[in-house]
Design a protein around this motif. Structure first.
Motif, PDB file in Angstrom:
ATOM      1  N   UNK A  63       0.833  -1.201   0.000  1.00  0.00           N
ATOM      2  CA  UNK A  63       0.000   0.000   0.000  1.00  0.00           C
ATOM      3  C   UNK A  63       0.868   1.251   0.000  1.00  0.00           C
ATOM      4  N   UNK A  64       0.404   2.274  -0.681  1.00  0.00           N
ATOM      5  CA  UNK A  64       1.083   3.566  -0.708  1.00  0.00           C
ATOM      6  C   UNK A  64       0.075   4.659  -0.386  1.00  0.00           C
ATOM      7  N   UNK A  65       0.574   5.856  -0.111  1.00  0.00           N
ATOM      8  CA  UNK A  65      -0.320   6.992   0.098  1.00  0.00           C
ATOM      9  C   UNK A  65      -1.205   7.157  -1.134  1.00  0.00           C
ATOM     10  N   UNK A  66      -2.503   7.221  -0.906  1.00  0.00           N
ATOM     11  CA  UNK A  66      -3.457   7.317  -2.004  1.00  0.00           C
ATOM     12  C   UNK A  66      -4.138   6.004  -2.333  1.00  0.00           C
ATOM     13  N   UNK A  67      -3.587   4.885  -1.855  1.00  0.00           N
ATOM     14  CA  UNK A  67      -4.224   3.586  -2.086  1.00  0.00           C
ATOM     15  C   UNK A  67      -5.579   3.542  -1.378  1.00  0.00           C
ATOM     16  N   UNK A  68      -6.567   2.943  -2.031  1.00  0.00           N
ATOM     17  CA  UNK A  68      -7.870   2.774  -1.397  1.00  0.00           C
ATOM     18  C   UNK A  68      -7.957   1.385  -0.777  1.00  0.00           C
ATOM     19  N   UNK A  69      -8.644   1.301   0.363  1.00  0.00           N
ATOM     20  CA  UNK A  69      -8.744   0.033   1.087  1.00  0.00           C
ATOM     21  C   UNK A  69     -10.181  -0.205   1.530  1.00  0.00           C
ATOM     22  N   UNK A  70     -10.582  -1.469   1.512  1.00  0.00           N
ATOM     23  CA  UNK A  70     -11.902  -1.863   1.990  1.00  0.00           C
ATOM     24  C   UNK A  70     -11.891  -1.946   3.510  1.00  0.00           C
ATOM     25  N   UNK A  71     -12.923  -1.403   4.138  1.00  0.00           N
ATOM     26  CA  UNK A  71     -12.993  -1.370   5.596  1.00  0.00           C
ATOM     27  C   UNK A  71     -14.289  -2.002   6.094  1.00  0.00           C
ATOM     28  N   UNK A  72     -14.158  -2.790   7.154  1.00  0.00           N
ATOM     29  CA  UNK A  72     -15.332  -3.363   7.816  1.00  0.00           C
ATOM     30  C   UNK A  72     -15.036  -3.486   9.301  1.00  0.00           C
ATOM     31  N   UNK A  73     -15.923  -2.949  10.124  1.00  0.00           N
ATOM     32  CA  UNK A  73     -15.788  -3.124  11.561  1.00  0.00           C
ATOM     33  C   UNK A  73     -16.227  -4.534  11.956  1.00  0.00           C
ATOM     34  N   UNK A  74     -15.776  -4.983  13.120  1.00  0.00           N
ATOM     35  CA  UNK A  74     -16.154  -6.306  13.597  1.00  0.00           C
ATOM     36  C   UNK A  74     -17.666  -6.389  13.783  1.00  0.00           C
ATOM     37  N   UNK A  75     -18.219  -7.570  13.538  1.00  0.00           N
ATOM     38  CA  UNK A  75     -19.659  -7.785  13.616  1.00  0.00           C
ATOM     39  C   UNK A  75     -20.140  -7.703  15.059  1.00  0.00           C
ATOM     40  N   UNK A  76     -21.157  -6.873  15.292  1.00  0.00           N
ATOM     41  CA  UNK A  76     -21.780  -6.811  16.614  1.00  0.00           C
ATOM     42  C   UNK A  76     -22.633  -8.055  16.834  1.00  0.00           C
ATOM     43  N   UNK A  77     -22.806  -8.443  18.097  1.00  0.00           N
ATOM     44  CA  UNK A  77     -23.550  -9.662  18.412  1.00  0.00           C
ATOM     45  C   UNK A  77     -24.985  -9.606  17.907  1.00  0.00           C
ATOM     46  N   UNK A  78     -25.545  -8.397  17.805  1.00  0.00           N
ATOM     47  CA  UNK A  78     -26.928  -8.263  17.341  1.00  0.00           C
ATOM     48  C   UNK A  78     -27.001  -7.775  15.894  1.00  0.00           C
TER      49      UNK A  78
END
Length: 201
Positions: free
Chosen positions: A74-89
């Motif tokens: 990765x370099x400055x300007x690279x795009x990345x997919x983000x996902x937070x951890x799944x909540x229990x509900x």
């Protein structure tokens, strides 16, 4: 745990190599919803968010994770997919994604099919037993369905929403992508004594 349903696309603003491993800084609107120490998947890699503030967060990448993922590229300007951890509900919209990348694959072809796209990925031979037709695989953290498997490669077909709301629209032939096979298949392989994977992170 994650599900492979991408919440946001972030932008790398800085990358610093440490004595061992590295630290990356990512701009994202999700930063306002993060707390120090929370898990977040970055291109399918489970990392710990730190130094959160002003629309960005930082994360340390261990030497082992650097070794078996594409994050070092990765370099400055690279795009990345983000996902937070799944909540229990939370809703379970994709499949079980641990954020423990098995290996790196290489995009060999991207084909437009009217409103859809087909992406072909070459993968390491040891992953092939766990990649099955109509099965699930995480590609850079995205939960996708395998459309075809042949000669050391697999295809996935991308619907318009996924194309528009992930970093796939910036991918091209030759790019490396993080691959995580379905955990159920990996457990079955281990139980049967035929697992070919020994370097998960």
């Amino acid at each position: 745990m994650f599900t492979g349903i991408i919440e946001s696309v972030g932008t790398v603003t800085d990358k610093a190599f440490l004595a061992s491993g590295l630290r990356i800084c990512i701009d994202t609107g999700l930063a306002t919803e993060l707390r120090d120490g929370e898990s977040i998947a970055v291109n399918g890699v489970c990392l710990t968010a730190v130094a959160i503030g002003q629309g960005r967060f930082e994360a340390d990448v261990s030497p082992e994770t650097v070794r078996v993922t594409s994050l070092a590229g990765l370099d400055a300007g690279s795009t990345v997919n983000l996902e937070r951890a799944l909540a229990a509900n939370g809703r379970f919209g994709g499949h079980v994604v641990q954020g423990h990348v098995d290996d790196v694959g290489t995009v060999t072809e991207i084909t437009s099919e009217v409103d859809f796209w087909r992406i072909k990925v070459r993968c390491p031979e040891e992953l092939l037993p766990y990649i099955v037709h109509k099965g699930a695989i995480a590609v850079d953290g995205i939960s996708l369905t395998v459309a075809k498997v042949e000669q050391g490669e697999f295809d996935v077909q991308i619907v318009p929403f996924t194309w528009q709301h992930t970093n796939l629209d910036s991918r091209s032939s030759g790019d490396q992508v993080n691959l995580e096979c379905d955990i159920i298949g990996k457990y079955v392989g281990r139980i049967l004594g035929c697992s070919s994977l020994d370097k998960d992170v």
